[in-house]
Write a protein that holds these residues in place. Structure first.
Motif, PDB file in Angstrom:
ATOM      1  N   SER A 128       0.826  -1.212   0.000  1.00 16.11           N
ATOM      2  CA  SER A 128       0.000   0.000   0.000  1.00 16.11           C
ATOM      3  C   SER A 128       0.860   1.263   0.000  1.00 16.11           C
ATOM      4  O   SER A 128       0.471   2.277  -0.571  1.00 16.11           O
ATOM      5  N   ILE A 129       2.019   1.217   0.599  1.00 15.23           N
ATOM      6  CA  ILE A 129       2.907   2.386   0.606  1.00 15.23           C
ATOM      7  C   ILE A 129       3.428   2.657  -0.810  1.00 15.23           C
ATOM      8  O   ILE A 129       3.415   3.796  -1.282  1.00 15.23           O
ATOM      9  N   PHE A 130       3.861   1.603  -1.493  1.00 10.62           N
ATOM     10  CA  PHE A 130       4.501   1.789  -2.796  1.00 10.62           C
ATOM     11  C   PHE A 130       3.510   1.951  -3.939  1.00 10.62           C
ATOM     12  O   PHE A 130       3.875   2.422  -5.009  1.00 10.62           O
ATOM     13  N   THR A 131       2.269   1.586  -3.748  1.00 11.38           N
ATOM     14  CA  THR A 131       1.278   1.732  -4.817  1.00 11.38           C
ATOM     15  C   THR A 131       0.327   2.889  -4.576  1.00 11.38           C
ATOM     16  O   THR A 131      -0.627   3.065  -5.318  1.00 11.38           O
ATOM     17  N   SER A 132       0.566   3.679  -3.566  1.00  8.68           N
ATOM     18  CA  SER A 132      -0.309   4.808  -3.257  1.00  8.68           C
ATOM     19  C   SER A 132      -0.236   5.838  -4.367  1.00  8.68           C
ATOM     20  O   SER A 132       0.827   6.170  -4.870  1.00  8.68           O
ATOM     21  N   SER A 133      -1.398   6.370  -4.745  1.00  5.38           N
ATOM     22  CA  SER A 133      -1.439   7.354  -5.817  1.00  5.38           C
ATOM     23  C   SER A 133      -1.375   8.789  -5.295  1.00  5.38           C
ATOM     24  O   SER A 133      -1.440   9.732  -6.076  1.00  5.38           O
ATOM     25  N   ALA A 134      -1.256   8.963  -3.999  1.00  9.03           N
ATOM     26  CA  ALA A 134      -1.185  10.308  -3.428  1.00  9.03           C
ATOM     27  C   ALA A 134       0.187  10.909  -3.745  1.00  9.03           C
ATOM     28  O   ALA A 134       1.218  10.296  -3.517  1.00  9.03           O
ATOM     29  N   GLN A 135       0.143  12.107  -4.284  1.00  7.31           N
ATOM     30  CA  GLN A 135       1.383  12.782  -4.640  1.00  7.31           C
ATOM     31  C   GLN A 135       1.290  14.245  -4.240  1.00  7.31           C
ATOM     32  O   GLN A 135       0.215  14.838  -4.264  1.00  7.31           O
ATOM     33  N   ALA A 136       2.416  14.796  -3.901  1.00  6.68           N
ATOM     34  CA  ALA A 136       2.460  16.215  -3.577  1.00  6.68           C
ATOM     35  C   ALA A 136       2.397  17.022  -4.866  1.00  6.68           C
ATOM     36  O   ALA A 136       2.925  16.617  -5.898  1.00  6.68           O
ATOM     37  N   SER A 137       1.766  18.148  -4.792  1.00  4.82           N
ATOM     38  CA  SER A 137       1.655  19.013  -5.962  1.00  4.82           C
ATOM     39  C   SER A 137       2.971  19.746  -6.175  1.00  4.82           C
ATOM     40  O   SER A 137       3.625  20.186  -5.237  1.00  4.82           O
ATOM     41  N   SER A 138       3.344  19.889  -7.434  1.00 11.74           N
ATOM     42  CA  SER A 138       4.587  20.598  -7.733  1.00 11.74           C
ATOM     43  C   SER A 138       4.355  22.093  -7.907  1.00 11.74           C
ATOM     44  O   SER A 138       5.300  22.861  -7.988  1.00 11.74           O
ATOM     45  N   THR A 139       3.100  22.492  -7.952  1.00 13.83           N
ATOM     46  CA  THR A 139       2.799  23.918  -8.098  1.00 13.83           C
ATOM     47  C   THR A 139       2.308  24.472  -6.768  1.00 13.83           C
ATOM     48  O   THR A 139       1.707  23.762  -5.972  1.00 13.83           O
ATOM     49  N   LEU A 140       2.578  25.739  -6.550  1.00 14.75           N
ATOM     50  CA  LEU A 140       2.116  26.385  -5.338  1.00 14.75           C
ATOM     51  C   LEU A 140       0.633  26.715  -5.471  1.00 14.75           C
ATOM     52  O   LEU A 140       0.182  27.130  -6.536  1.00 14.75           O
ATOM     53  N   PRO A 141      -0.144  26.521  -4.396  1.00 13.34           N
ATOM     54  CA  PRO A 141      -1.565  26.825  -4.487  1.00 13.34           C
ATOM     55  C   PRO A 141      -1.796  28.328  -4.604  1.00 13.34           C
ATOM     56  O   PRO A 141      -1.046  29.139  -4.059  1.00 13.34           O
TER      57      PRO A 141
END
Length: 117
Positions: free
Chosen positions: A44-57
């Protein structure tokens, strides 16, 4: 290693350990269960689709409003959130200004979000 002497004339013999079905289930089942949980966690750790955004909000555009006598949070929300739900706008104003309640005091400066229609 356990040994037993049943007769003083007999030499000491190694004691055989017998494990029944329940014992085997515990002996084998618990490590298998723990390894299965660990494997599921790693997958579950390696297949998680959660990613940090590379753009500033983008920030929310706000207007600084100084509270005058007779103003209420309801009135300010109704005035600045034309066409939107007033209750939702009040909650948004309270969240932006870290208000614990809907009470505001004269002289307070509130940041009111400008909602585009």
């Amino acid at each position: 290693m356990a040994t037993v002497a049943l007769d003083s004339k007999r030499t000491k013999e190694h004691m055989k350990i017998r494990i029944n079905r329940r014992g085997w289930a515990v002996l084998v089942g618990v490590p298998v269960f723990i390894l299965t949980i660990a494997a599921a966690f790693l997958v579950s750790i390696f297949t998680s689709s959660a990613q940090a955004s590379s753009t500033l909000p983008q920030g929310i555009e706000t207007v600084a409003v100084t509270v005058i006598p007779g103003d209420s949070l309801w009135d300010l929300a109704r005035e600045y959130a034309v066409g939107y739900d007033v209750n939702a706008a009040m909650e948004h104003i309270a969240e932006i200004n870290a208000l614990d309640s809907s009470e505001i005091r004269v002289g307070d400066t509130l940041d009111i979000p400008v909602l585009a229609n």
